[in-house]
Structures are given as structure tokens and as C-alpha cells.
Design a protein around this motif. Structure first.
Motif, PDB file in Angstrom:
ATOM      1  N   ALA A   1     -17.164  24.771 -36.713  1.00 14.31           N
ATOM      2  CA  ALA A   1     -16.274  24.270 -35.665  1.00 14.31           C
ATOM      3  C   ALA A   1     -16.885  23.024 -35.045  1.00 14.31           C
ATOM      4  N   MET A   2     -16.024  22.072 -34.719  1.00 19.45           N
ATOM      5  CA  MET A   2     -16.452  20.822 -34.095  1.00 19.45           C
ATOM      6  C   MET A   2     -15.980  20.803 -32.643  1.00 19.45           C
ATOM      7  N   VAL A   3     -16.909  20.576 -31.701  1.00 20.72           N
ATOM      8  CA  VAL A   3     -16.543  20.520 -30.291  1.00 20.72           C
ATOM      9  C   VAL A   3     -17.316  19.393 -29.610  1.00 20.72           C
ATOM     10  N   PRO A   4     -16.809  18.869 -28.505  1.00 25.05           N
ATOM     11  CA  PRO A   4     -17.566  17.857 -27.760  1.00 25.05           C
ATOM     12  C   PRO A   4     -18.769  18.494 -27.073  1.00 25.05           C
ATOM     13  N   THR A   5     -19.801  17.715 -26.873  1.00 29.43           N
ATOM     14  CA  THR A   5     -21.064  18.245 -26.362  1.00 29.43           C
ATOM     15  C   THR A   5     -20.944  18.849 -24.968  1.00 29.43           C
ATOM     16  N   ASN A   6     -19.990  18.367 -24.151  1.00 27.79           N
ATOM     17  CA  ASN A   6     -19.855  18.895 -22.789  1.00 27.79           C
ATOM     18  C   ASN A   6     -19.310  20.318 -22.757  1.00 27.79           C
ATOM     19  N   LEU A   7     -18.830  20.826 -23.908  1.00 25.27           N
ATOM     20  CA  LEU A   7     -18.319  22.195 -23.967  1.00 25.27           C
ATOM     21  C   LEU A   7     -19.315  23.172 -24.586  1.00 25.27           C
ATOM     22  N   VAL A   8     -20.520  22.706 -24.854  1.00 26.46           N
ATOM     23  CA  VAL A   8     -21.517  23.538 -25.531  1.00 26.46           C
ATOM     24  C   VAL A   8     -22.534  24.059 -24.523  1.00 26.46           C
ATOM     25  N   GLN A   9     -22.757  25.365 -24.545  1.00 22.50           N
ATOM     26  CA  GLN A   9     -23.700  26.022 -23.647  1.00 22.50           C
ATOM     27  C   GLN A   9     -24.861  26.574 -24.463  1.00 22.50           C
ATOM     28  N   LYS A  10     -26.057  26.019 -24.249  1.00 26.20           N
ATOM     29  CA  LYS A  10     -27.233  26.496 -24.965  1.00 26.20           C
ATOM     30  C   LYS A  10     -27.617  27.887 -24.465  1.00 26.20           C
ATOM     31  N   LEU A  11     -28.044  28.752 -25.394  1.00 25.58           N
ATOM     32  CA  LEU A  11     -28.353  30.136 -25.061  1.00 25.58           C
ATOM     33  C   LEU A  11     -29.845  30.338 -24.836  1.00 25.58           C
ATOM     34  N   PRO A  12     -30.201  31.178 -23.869  1.00 24.44           N
ATOM     35  CA  PRO A  12     -31.606  31.575 -23.733  1.00 24.44           C
ATOM     36  C   PRO A  12     -31.982  32.545 -24.851  1.00 24.44           C
ATOM     37  N   ASN A  13     -33.264  32.687 -25.109  1.00 24.82           N
ATOM     38  CA  ASN A  13     -33.728  33.564 -26.193  1.00 24.82           C
ATOM     39  C   ASN A  13     -33.387  35.028 -25.957  1.00 24.82           C
ATOM     40  N   SER A  14     -33.116  35.388 -24.704  1.00 24.09           N
ATOM     41  CA  SER A  14     -32.842  36.785 -24.367  1.00 24.09           C
ATOM     42  C   SER A  14     -31.448  37.246 -24.773  1.00 24.09           C
ATOM     43  N   ILE A  15     -30.593  36.324 -25.203  1.00 24.10           N
ATOM     44  CA  ILE A  15     -29.209  36.654 -25.545  1.00 24.10           C
ATOM     45  C   ILE A  15     -28.992  36.486 -27.041  1.00 24.10           C
ATOM     46  N   THR A  16     -28.387  37.493 -27.681  1.00 21.85           N
ATOM     47  CA  THR A  16     -28.088  37.410 -29.105  1.00 21.85           C
ATOM     48  C   THR A  16     -26.778  36.664 -29.322  1.00 21.85           C
ATOM     49  N   LEU A  17     -26.560  36.202 -30.552  1.00 22.39           N
ATOM     50  CA  LEU A  17     -25.301  35.538 -30.879  1.00 22.39           C
ATOM     51  C   LEU A  17     -24.127  36.512 -30.783  1.00 22.39           C
ATOM     52  N   GLU A  18     -24.379  37.806 -31.076  1.00 23.03           N
ATOM     53  CA  GLU A  18     -23.324  38.816 -30.915  1.00 23.03           C
ATOM     54  C   GLU A  18     -22.876  38.888 -29.454  1.00 23.03           C
ATOM     55  N   GLN A  19     -23.842  38.968 -28.544  1.00 25.74           N
ATOM     56  CA  GLN A  19     -23.519  39.035 -27.125  1.00 25.74           C
ATOM     57  C   GLN A  19     -22.859  37.743 -26.650  1.00 25.74           C
ATOM     58  N   ALA A  20     -23.337  36.612 -27.144  1.00 26.08           N
ATOM     59  CA  ALA A  20     -22.839  35.310 -26.688  1.00 26.08           C
ATOM     60  C   ALA A  20     -21.390  35.073 -27.067  1.00 26.08           C
ATOM     61  N   ALA A  21     -20.886  35.783 -28.075  1.00 30.51           N
ATOM     62  CA  ALA A  21     -19.477  35.641 -28.439  1.00 30.51           C
ATOM     63  C   ALA A  21     -18.555  36.148 -27.331  1.00 30.51           C
ATOM     64  N   LEU A  22     -19.113  36.898 -26.376  1.00 32.42           N
ATOM     65  CA  LEU A  22     -18.339  37.377 -25.230  1.00 32.42           C
ATOM     66  C   LEU A  22     -18.509  36.482 -24.006  1.00 32.42           C
ATOM     67  N   ALA A  23     -19.181  35.355 -24.157  1.00 32.06           N
ATOM     68  CA  ALA A  23     -19.458  34.490 -23.011  1.00 32.06           C
ATOM     69  C   ALA A  23     -18.179  33.941 -22.393  1.00 32.06           C
ATOM     70  N   GLU A  24     -17.204  33.577 -23.209  1.00 31.31           N
ATOM     71  CA  GLU A  24     -15.976  32.989 -22.653  1.00 31.31           C
ATOM     72  C   GLU A  24     -15.177  34.015 -21.849  1.00 31.31           C
ATOM     73  N   PRO A  25     -14.870  35.208 -22.385  1.00 31.32           N
ATOM     74  CA  PRO A  25     -14.163  36.172 -21.530  1.00 31.32           C
ATOM     75  C   PRO A  25     -14.964  36.568 -20.292  1.00 31.32           C
ATOM     76  N   LEU A  26     -16.298  36.668 -20.417  1.00 29.60           N
ATOM     77  CA  LEU A  26     -17.100  36.988 -19.244  1.00 29.60           C
ATOM     78  C   LEU A  26     -17.121  35.828 -18.242  1.00 29.60           C
ATOM     79  N   ALA A  27     -16.950  34.604 -18.718  1.00 30.72           N
ATOM     80  CA  ALA A  27     -16.838  33.470 -17.799  1.00 30.72           C
ATOM     81  C   ALA A  27     -15.547  33.572 -16.990  1.00 30.72           C
ATOM     82  N   CYS A  28     -14.482  34.063 -17.620  1.00 26.60           N
ATOM     83  CA  CYS A  28     -13.227  34.298 -16.893  1.00 26.60           C
ATOM     84  C   CYS A  28     -13.426  35.401 -15.854  1.00 26.60           C
ATOM     85  N   LEU A  29     -14.149  36.471 -16.236  1.00 28.31           N
ATOM     86  CA  LEU A  29     -14.458  37.529 -15.279  1.00 28.31           C
ATOM     87  C   LEU A  29     -15.286  36.998 -14.121  1.00 28.31           C
ATOM     88  N   SER A  30     -16.233  36.117 -14.428  1.00 28.02           N
ATOM     89  CA  SER A  30     -17.071  35.544 -13.383  1.00 28.02           C
ATOM     90  C   SER A  30     -16.220  34.782 -12.367  1.00 28.02           C
TER      91      SER A  30
END
Length: 346
Positions: free
Chosen positions: A127-156
Motif C-alpha cells: 500500500a502507498m500512503v503519504p508520510t503524514n499518515l504513517v505512525q511508527k510503532l514502538p517495539n512493545s506493539i506487534t503488527l497484529e495488535q497494530a492492525a487495530l490502531a485505527e478503530p482504537l483511535a476512533c475509540l480514543s
């Protein structure tokens, strides 16, 4: 690369091979997708129910994580090899809404320019996206968990609107799909114990049990019976995660004086609920809705770190993983309520 592409004019979703995108602009980031979720909005789009779903042919998928494989010449915040999540929403950055910190209200951007709806998204190998839409992950978060970042951002975003909610408040969640389960997790993390979850699908209620919160899990019929036997049966907060208007109506009727109704689930645009303004006045009821995730991806990452595997584990949340080519099975199981969420592993 493999991809799932949707054509709004014909309402056709097809699995096919398409070329890998190539960087042509200095601010672009090319991501090797790891996990991409199926959202309820995607189901509305495929069914032709979403208002903006008839514009051209696009690769769907607005919830995804992956690894950066290439960057444009002006990209400074991300480099090759970084693990990332994607915020699919942005405003035009020029209008009054954007300048006042509300890009989700933007009439040019916002939900009308979302990656995975109006721009090619994450249901593909790359997938191609602009850099301002990319959130770098800390080492404590897996890619499986990070796939839920967008819905959890809505919850936030919803949590910021709903707060404060004093511990001890009587809270009702209507709908036990993935969003309901994430709200259950968030509330339990925050120390809330007096929570009821209403869901007609017993299979989905059983998913909530796996989160081991001790919450009261009942069906809408039981809610009605409880109110019939106890006129004082009511809640300070109702969070609708179903988008089902009868459930929203029932939740509204169960609010106590000074109560708050949070409309989080997305209903069909032609459906309505009935509200008596005098009743709102007499009970001082607050009704608000949550629209995507303005500047809340960082908070989402914080929630994932705080929740950890205690809550953010696919088996506990009712998430099933599929290969992209098995999308029909994934969508059928999701529609039937046999799973809380489908996740594609690329």
C-alpha cells in the motif's frame, strides 16, 4: 501483487493481481502490508449502503499495519524497515475545520478522502500512503495488535468526548462486535466494573466472556424484562456499537436523568430514531456521535501499549485471520455474526 478491489458503480468486489505501486512523489511511503482488518464500514460499502461508495474502483482496507519498504525523497520521519500503522484519514489542511483542529469535518478531506475508501488501501500486498499518515510503532506493539490502531483511535476520540465517566457509573454497551469488545476492554482497563453488554447473538456474547471482565452479558429481551420488573433500572452512560436503530432507541429509553448516549456504530443513512425533545429537556440527556479519529492515533498506540495481550489478543476479541484469497468466507462469517472481526494476513 494480490489485491481486493471494489467497483462502486457495479458493487463488485474482486480478487486479482495488480502491479506493485511505485513511488512517484517525494512524500510517499510504500508499505508491505502485514495485517488488514475488515471494518463494518467495509461491509456497508460492499452492500452499496455507504454514501461515498460509488466513486470509481479502489482497493479497500482502511485498517492496516505493515513494514516500510521504500520512501520518497522528502520523507524524514520514517525509514525502510520501520514497522508502522496507518491513519487513513486526513483533511485538506486549508479550510476552517482543518485549521481549528477538526479535520474529520473537512468537506474536501476527512471521511471523503479516506485511504481504503477513496484511495487505494490495505487489502493488498503493498500500500502507498503519504508520510503524514504513517505512525511508527514502538517495539512493545506487534503488527497484529497494530492492525487495530485505527478503530482504537476512533475509540480514543469517543473516550475524549464521553469523559469524564466516574468509576462506579452504570454503563450499557449495545452490540458485541469488535467495537463493542474494544469498548469493553477500554472500560475495564479504566477500572469500570458496573458494565452491561447487550447483544442478541449469543455467539458474540461468548466472545466477550473470553475477556474475563465479569461484566453482565445479556440479550436485548432481557434488558426489556429488567426494565419491566424494575422502573428504576437505568444507566448513566449508553454506548451504542451496533448502528442498529432499535438498539439505539432502546438505549436512549434506558438512560437515567443526566445520562449520556454515545452513538458509535454507523447506522444505514436512511434509518432514523424517534426522540421527544421534551424528554431530553426533562432528563437533561446528552446525545453525541463519534466520527473517525482526529489526531488520536498517538493515543491509540498508548491504549494498545496499556492494554497489551491482556486485552489485545485476537482469540479473546473474536478475531479470525484469513488469507486475502479467502475473502468470501471471511465476509460470510462476519455477516453471520460467527466472528467478531475478520483480519487478512498478507
Amino acid at each position: 501483487m494480490e489485491a481486493l478491489r471494489f467497483t462502486g458503480s457495479t458493487q463488485v468486489l474482486e480478487y486479482l493481481e495488480v502491479p506493485v505501486p511505485k513511488i512517484t512523489l517525494p512524500d510517499q511511503v510504500l508499505i508491505k502490508v502485514a495485517f488488514a482488518g475488515v471494518c463494518g464500514t467495509d461491509l456497508h460499502i460492499i452492500a452499496g449502503e455507504f454514501p461515498f461508495s460509488n466513486k470509481g474502483t479502489k482497493i479497500l482496507g482502511h485498517e492496516f499495519s505493515g513494514t516500510v519498504v521504500d520512501v520518497g525523497s522528502s520523507v524524514k520521519n520514517i525509514q525502510k524497515g520501520d514497522r508502522v500503522a496507518v491513519d487513513p484519514n486526513e483533511g485538506c489542511r486549508c479550510c476552517d475545520f482543518c485549521h481549528s483542529g477538526n479535520p474529520h469535518y473537512c468537506n474536501i478531506g476527512g471521511i471523503q478522502n479516506t485511504v481504503g475508501i477513496h484511495r487505494d488501501g490495505g487489502w493488498a500486498t503493498y500500500a502507498m500512503v503519504p508520510t503524514n499518515l504513517v505512525q511508527k510503532l514502538p517495539n512493545s506493539i506487534t503488527l497484529e495488535q497494530a492492525a487495530l490502531a485505527e478503530p482504537l483511535a476512533c475509540l480514543s476520540h469517543g473516550w475524549d468526548m464521553l469523559s469524564p465517566v466516574p468509576v462506579g457509573s452504570r454503563i450499557l454497551i449495545t452490540g458485541a462486535g469488535i467495537i463493542g469488545n474494544l469498548w469493553v476492554s477500554l472500560l475495564h482497563l479504566q477500572g469500570h466494573k458496573n458494565v452491561t453488554v447487550s447483544e442478541p447473538n449469543v455467539t458474540r456474547l461468548n466472545f466477550v466472556k473470553k475477556l474475563d471482565t465479569g461484566y453482565n452479558l445479556i440479550t436485548p429481551d432481557q434488558l426489556t424484562k429488567n426494565r419491566a420488573t424494575d422502573p428504576n433500572y437505568a444507566f448513566e452512560v449508553v454506548i451504542d456499537c451496533s448502528g442498529f436503530c432499535p438498539a439505539i432507541q432502546q438505549g436512549l429509553s434506558l438512560l437515567t436523568k443526566g445520562g449520556k448516549l454515545c452513538c458509535f456504530g454507523i447506522p444505514p443513512p436512511d434509518q432514523t430514531i424517534t426522540v421527544a425533545p421534551f424528554d431530553l429537556y426533562a432528563r437533561e440527556i446528552t446525545i453525541f456521535a463519534v466520527n473517525v479519529n482526529p489526531f488520536s492515533m498517538v493515543k491509540s498506540i498508548g491504549f494498545i501499549e496499556a492494554m497489551g495481550s491482556r486485552y489485545i489478543a485476537y482469540e479473546k476479541l473474536g478475531i479470525q485471520v484469513f488469507e486475502l484469497k479467502d475473502y468470501r468466507k471471511a465476509l460470510d462469517l462476519l455477516k453471520s455474526g460467527s466472528i467478531a472481526k475478520a483480519m487478512f494476513k498478507l
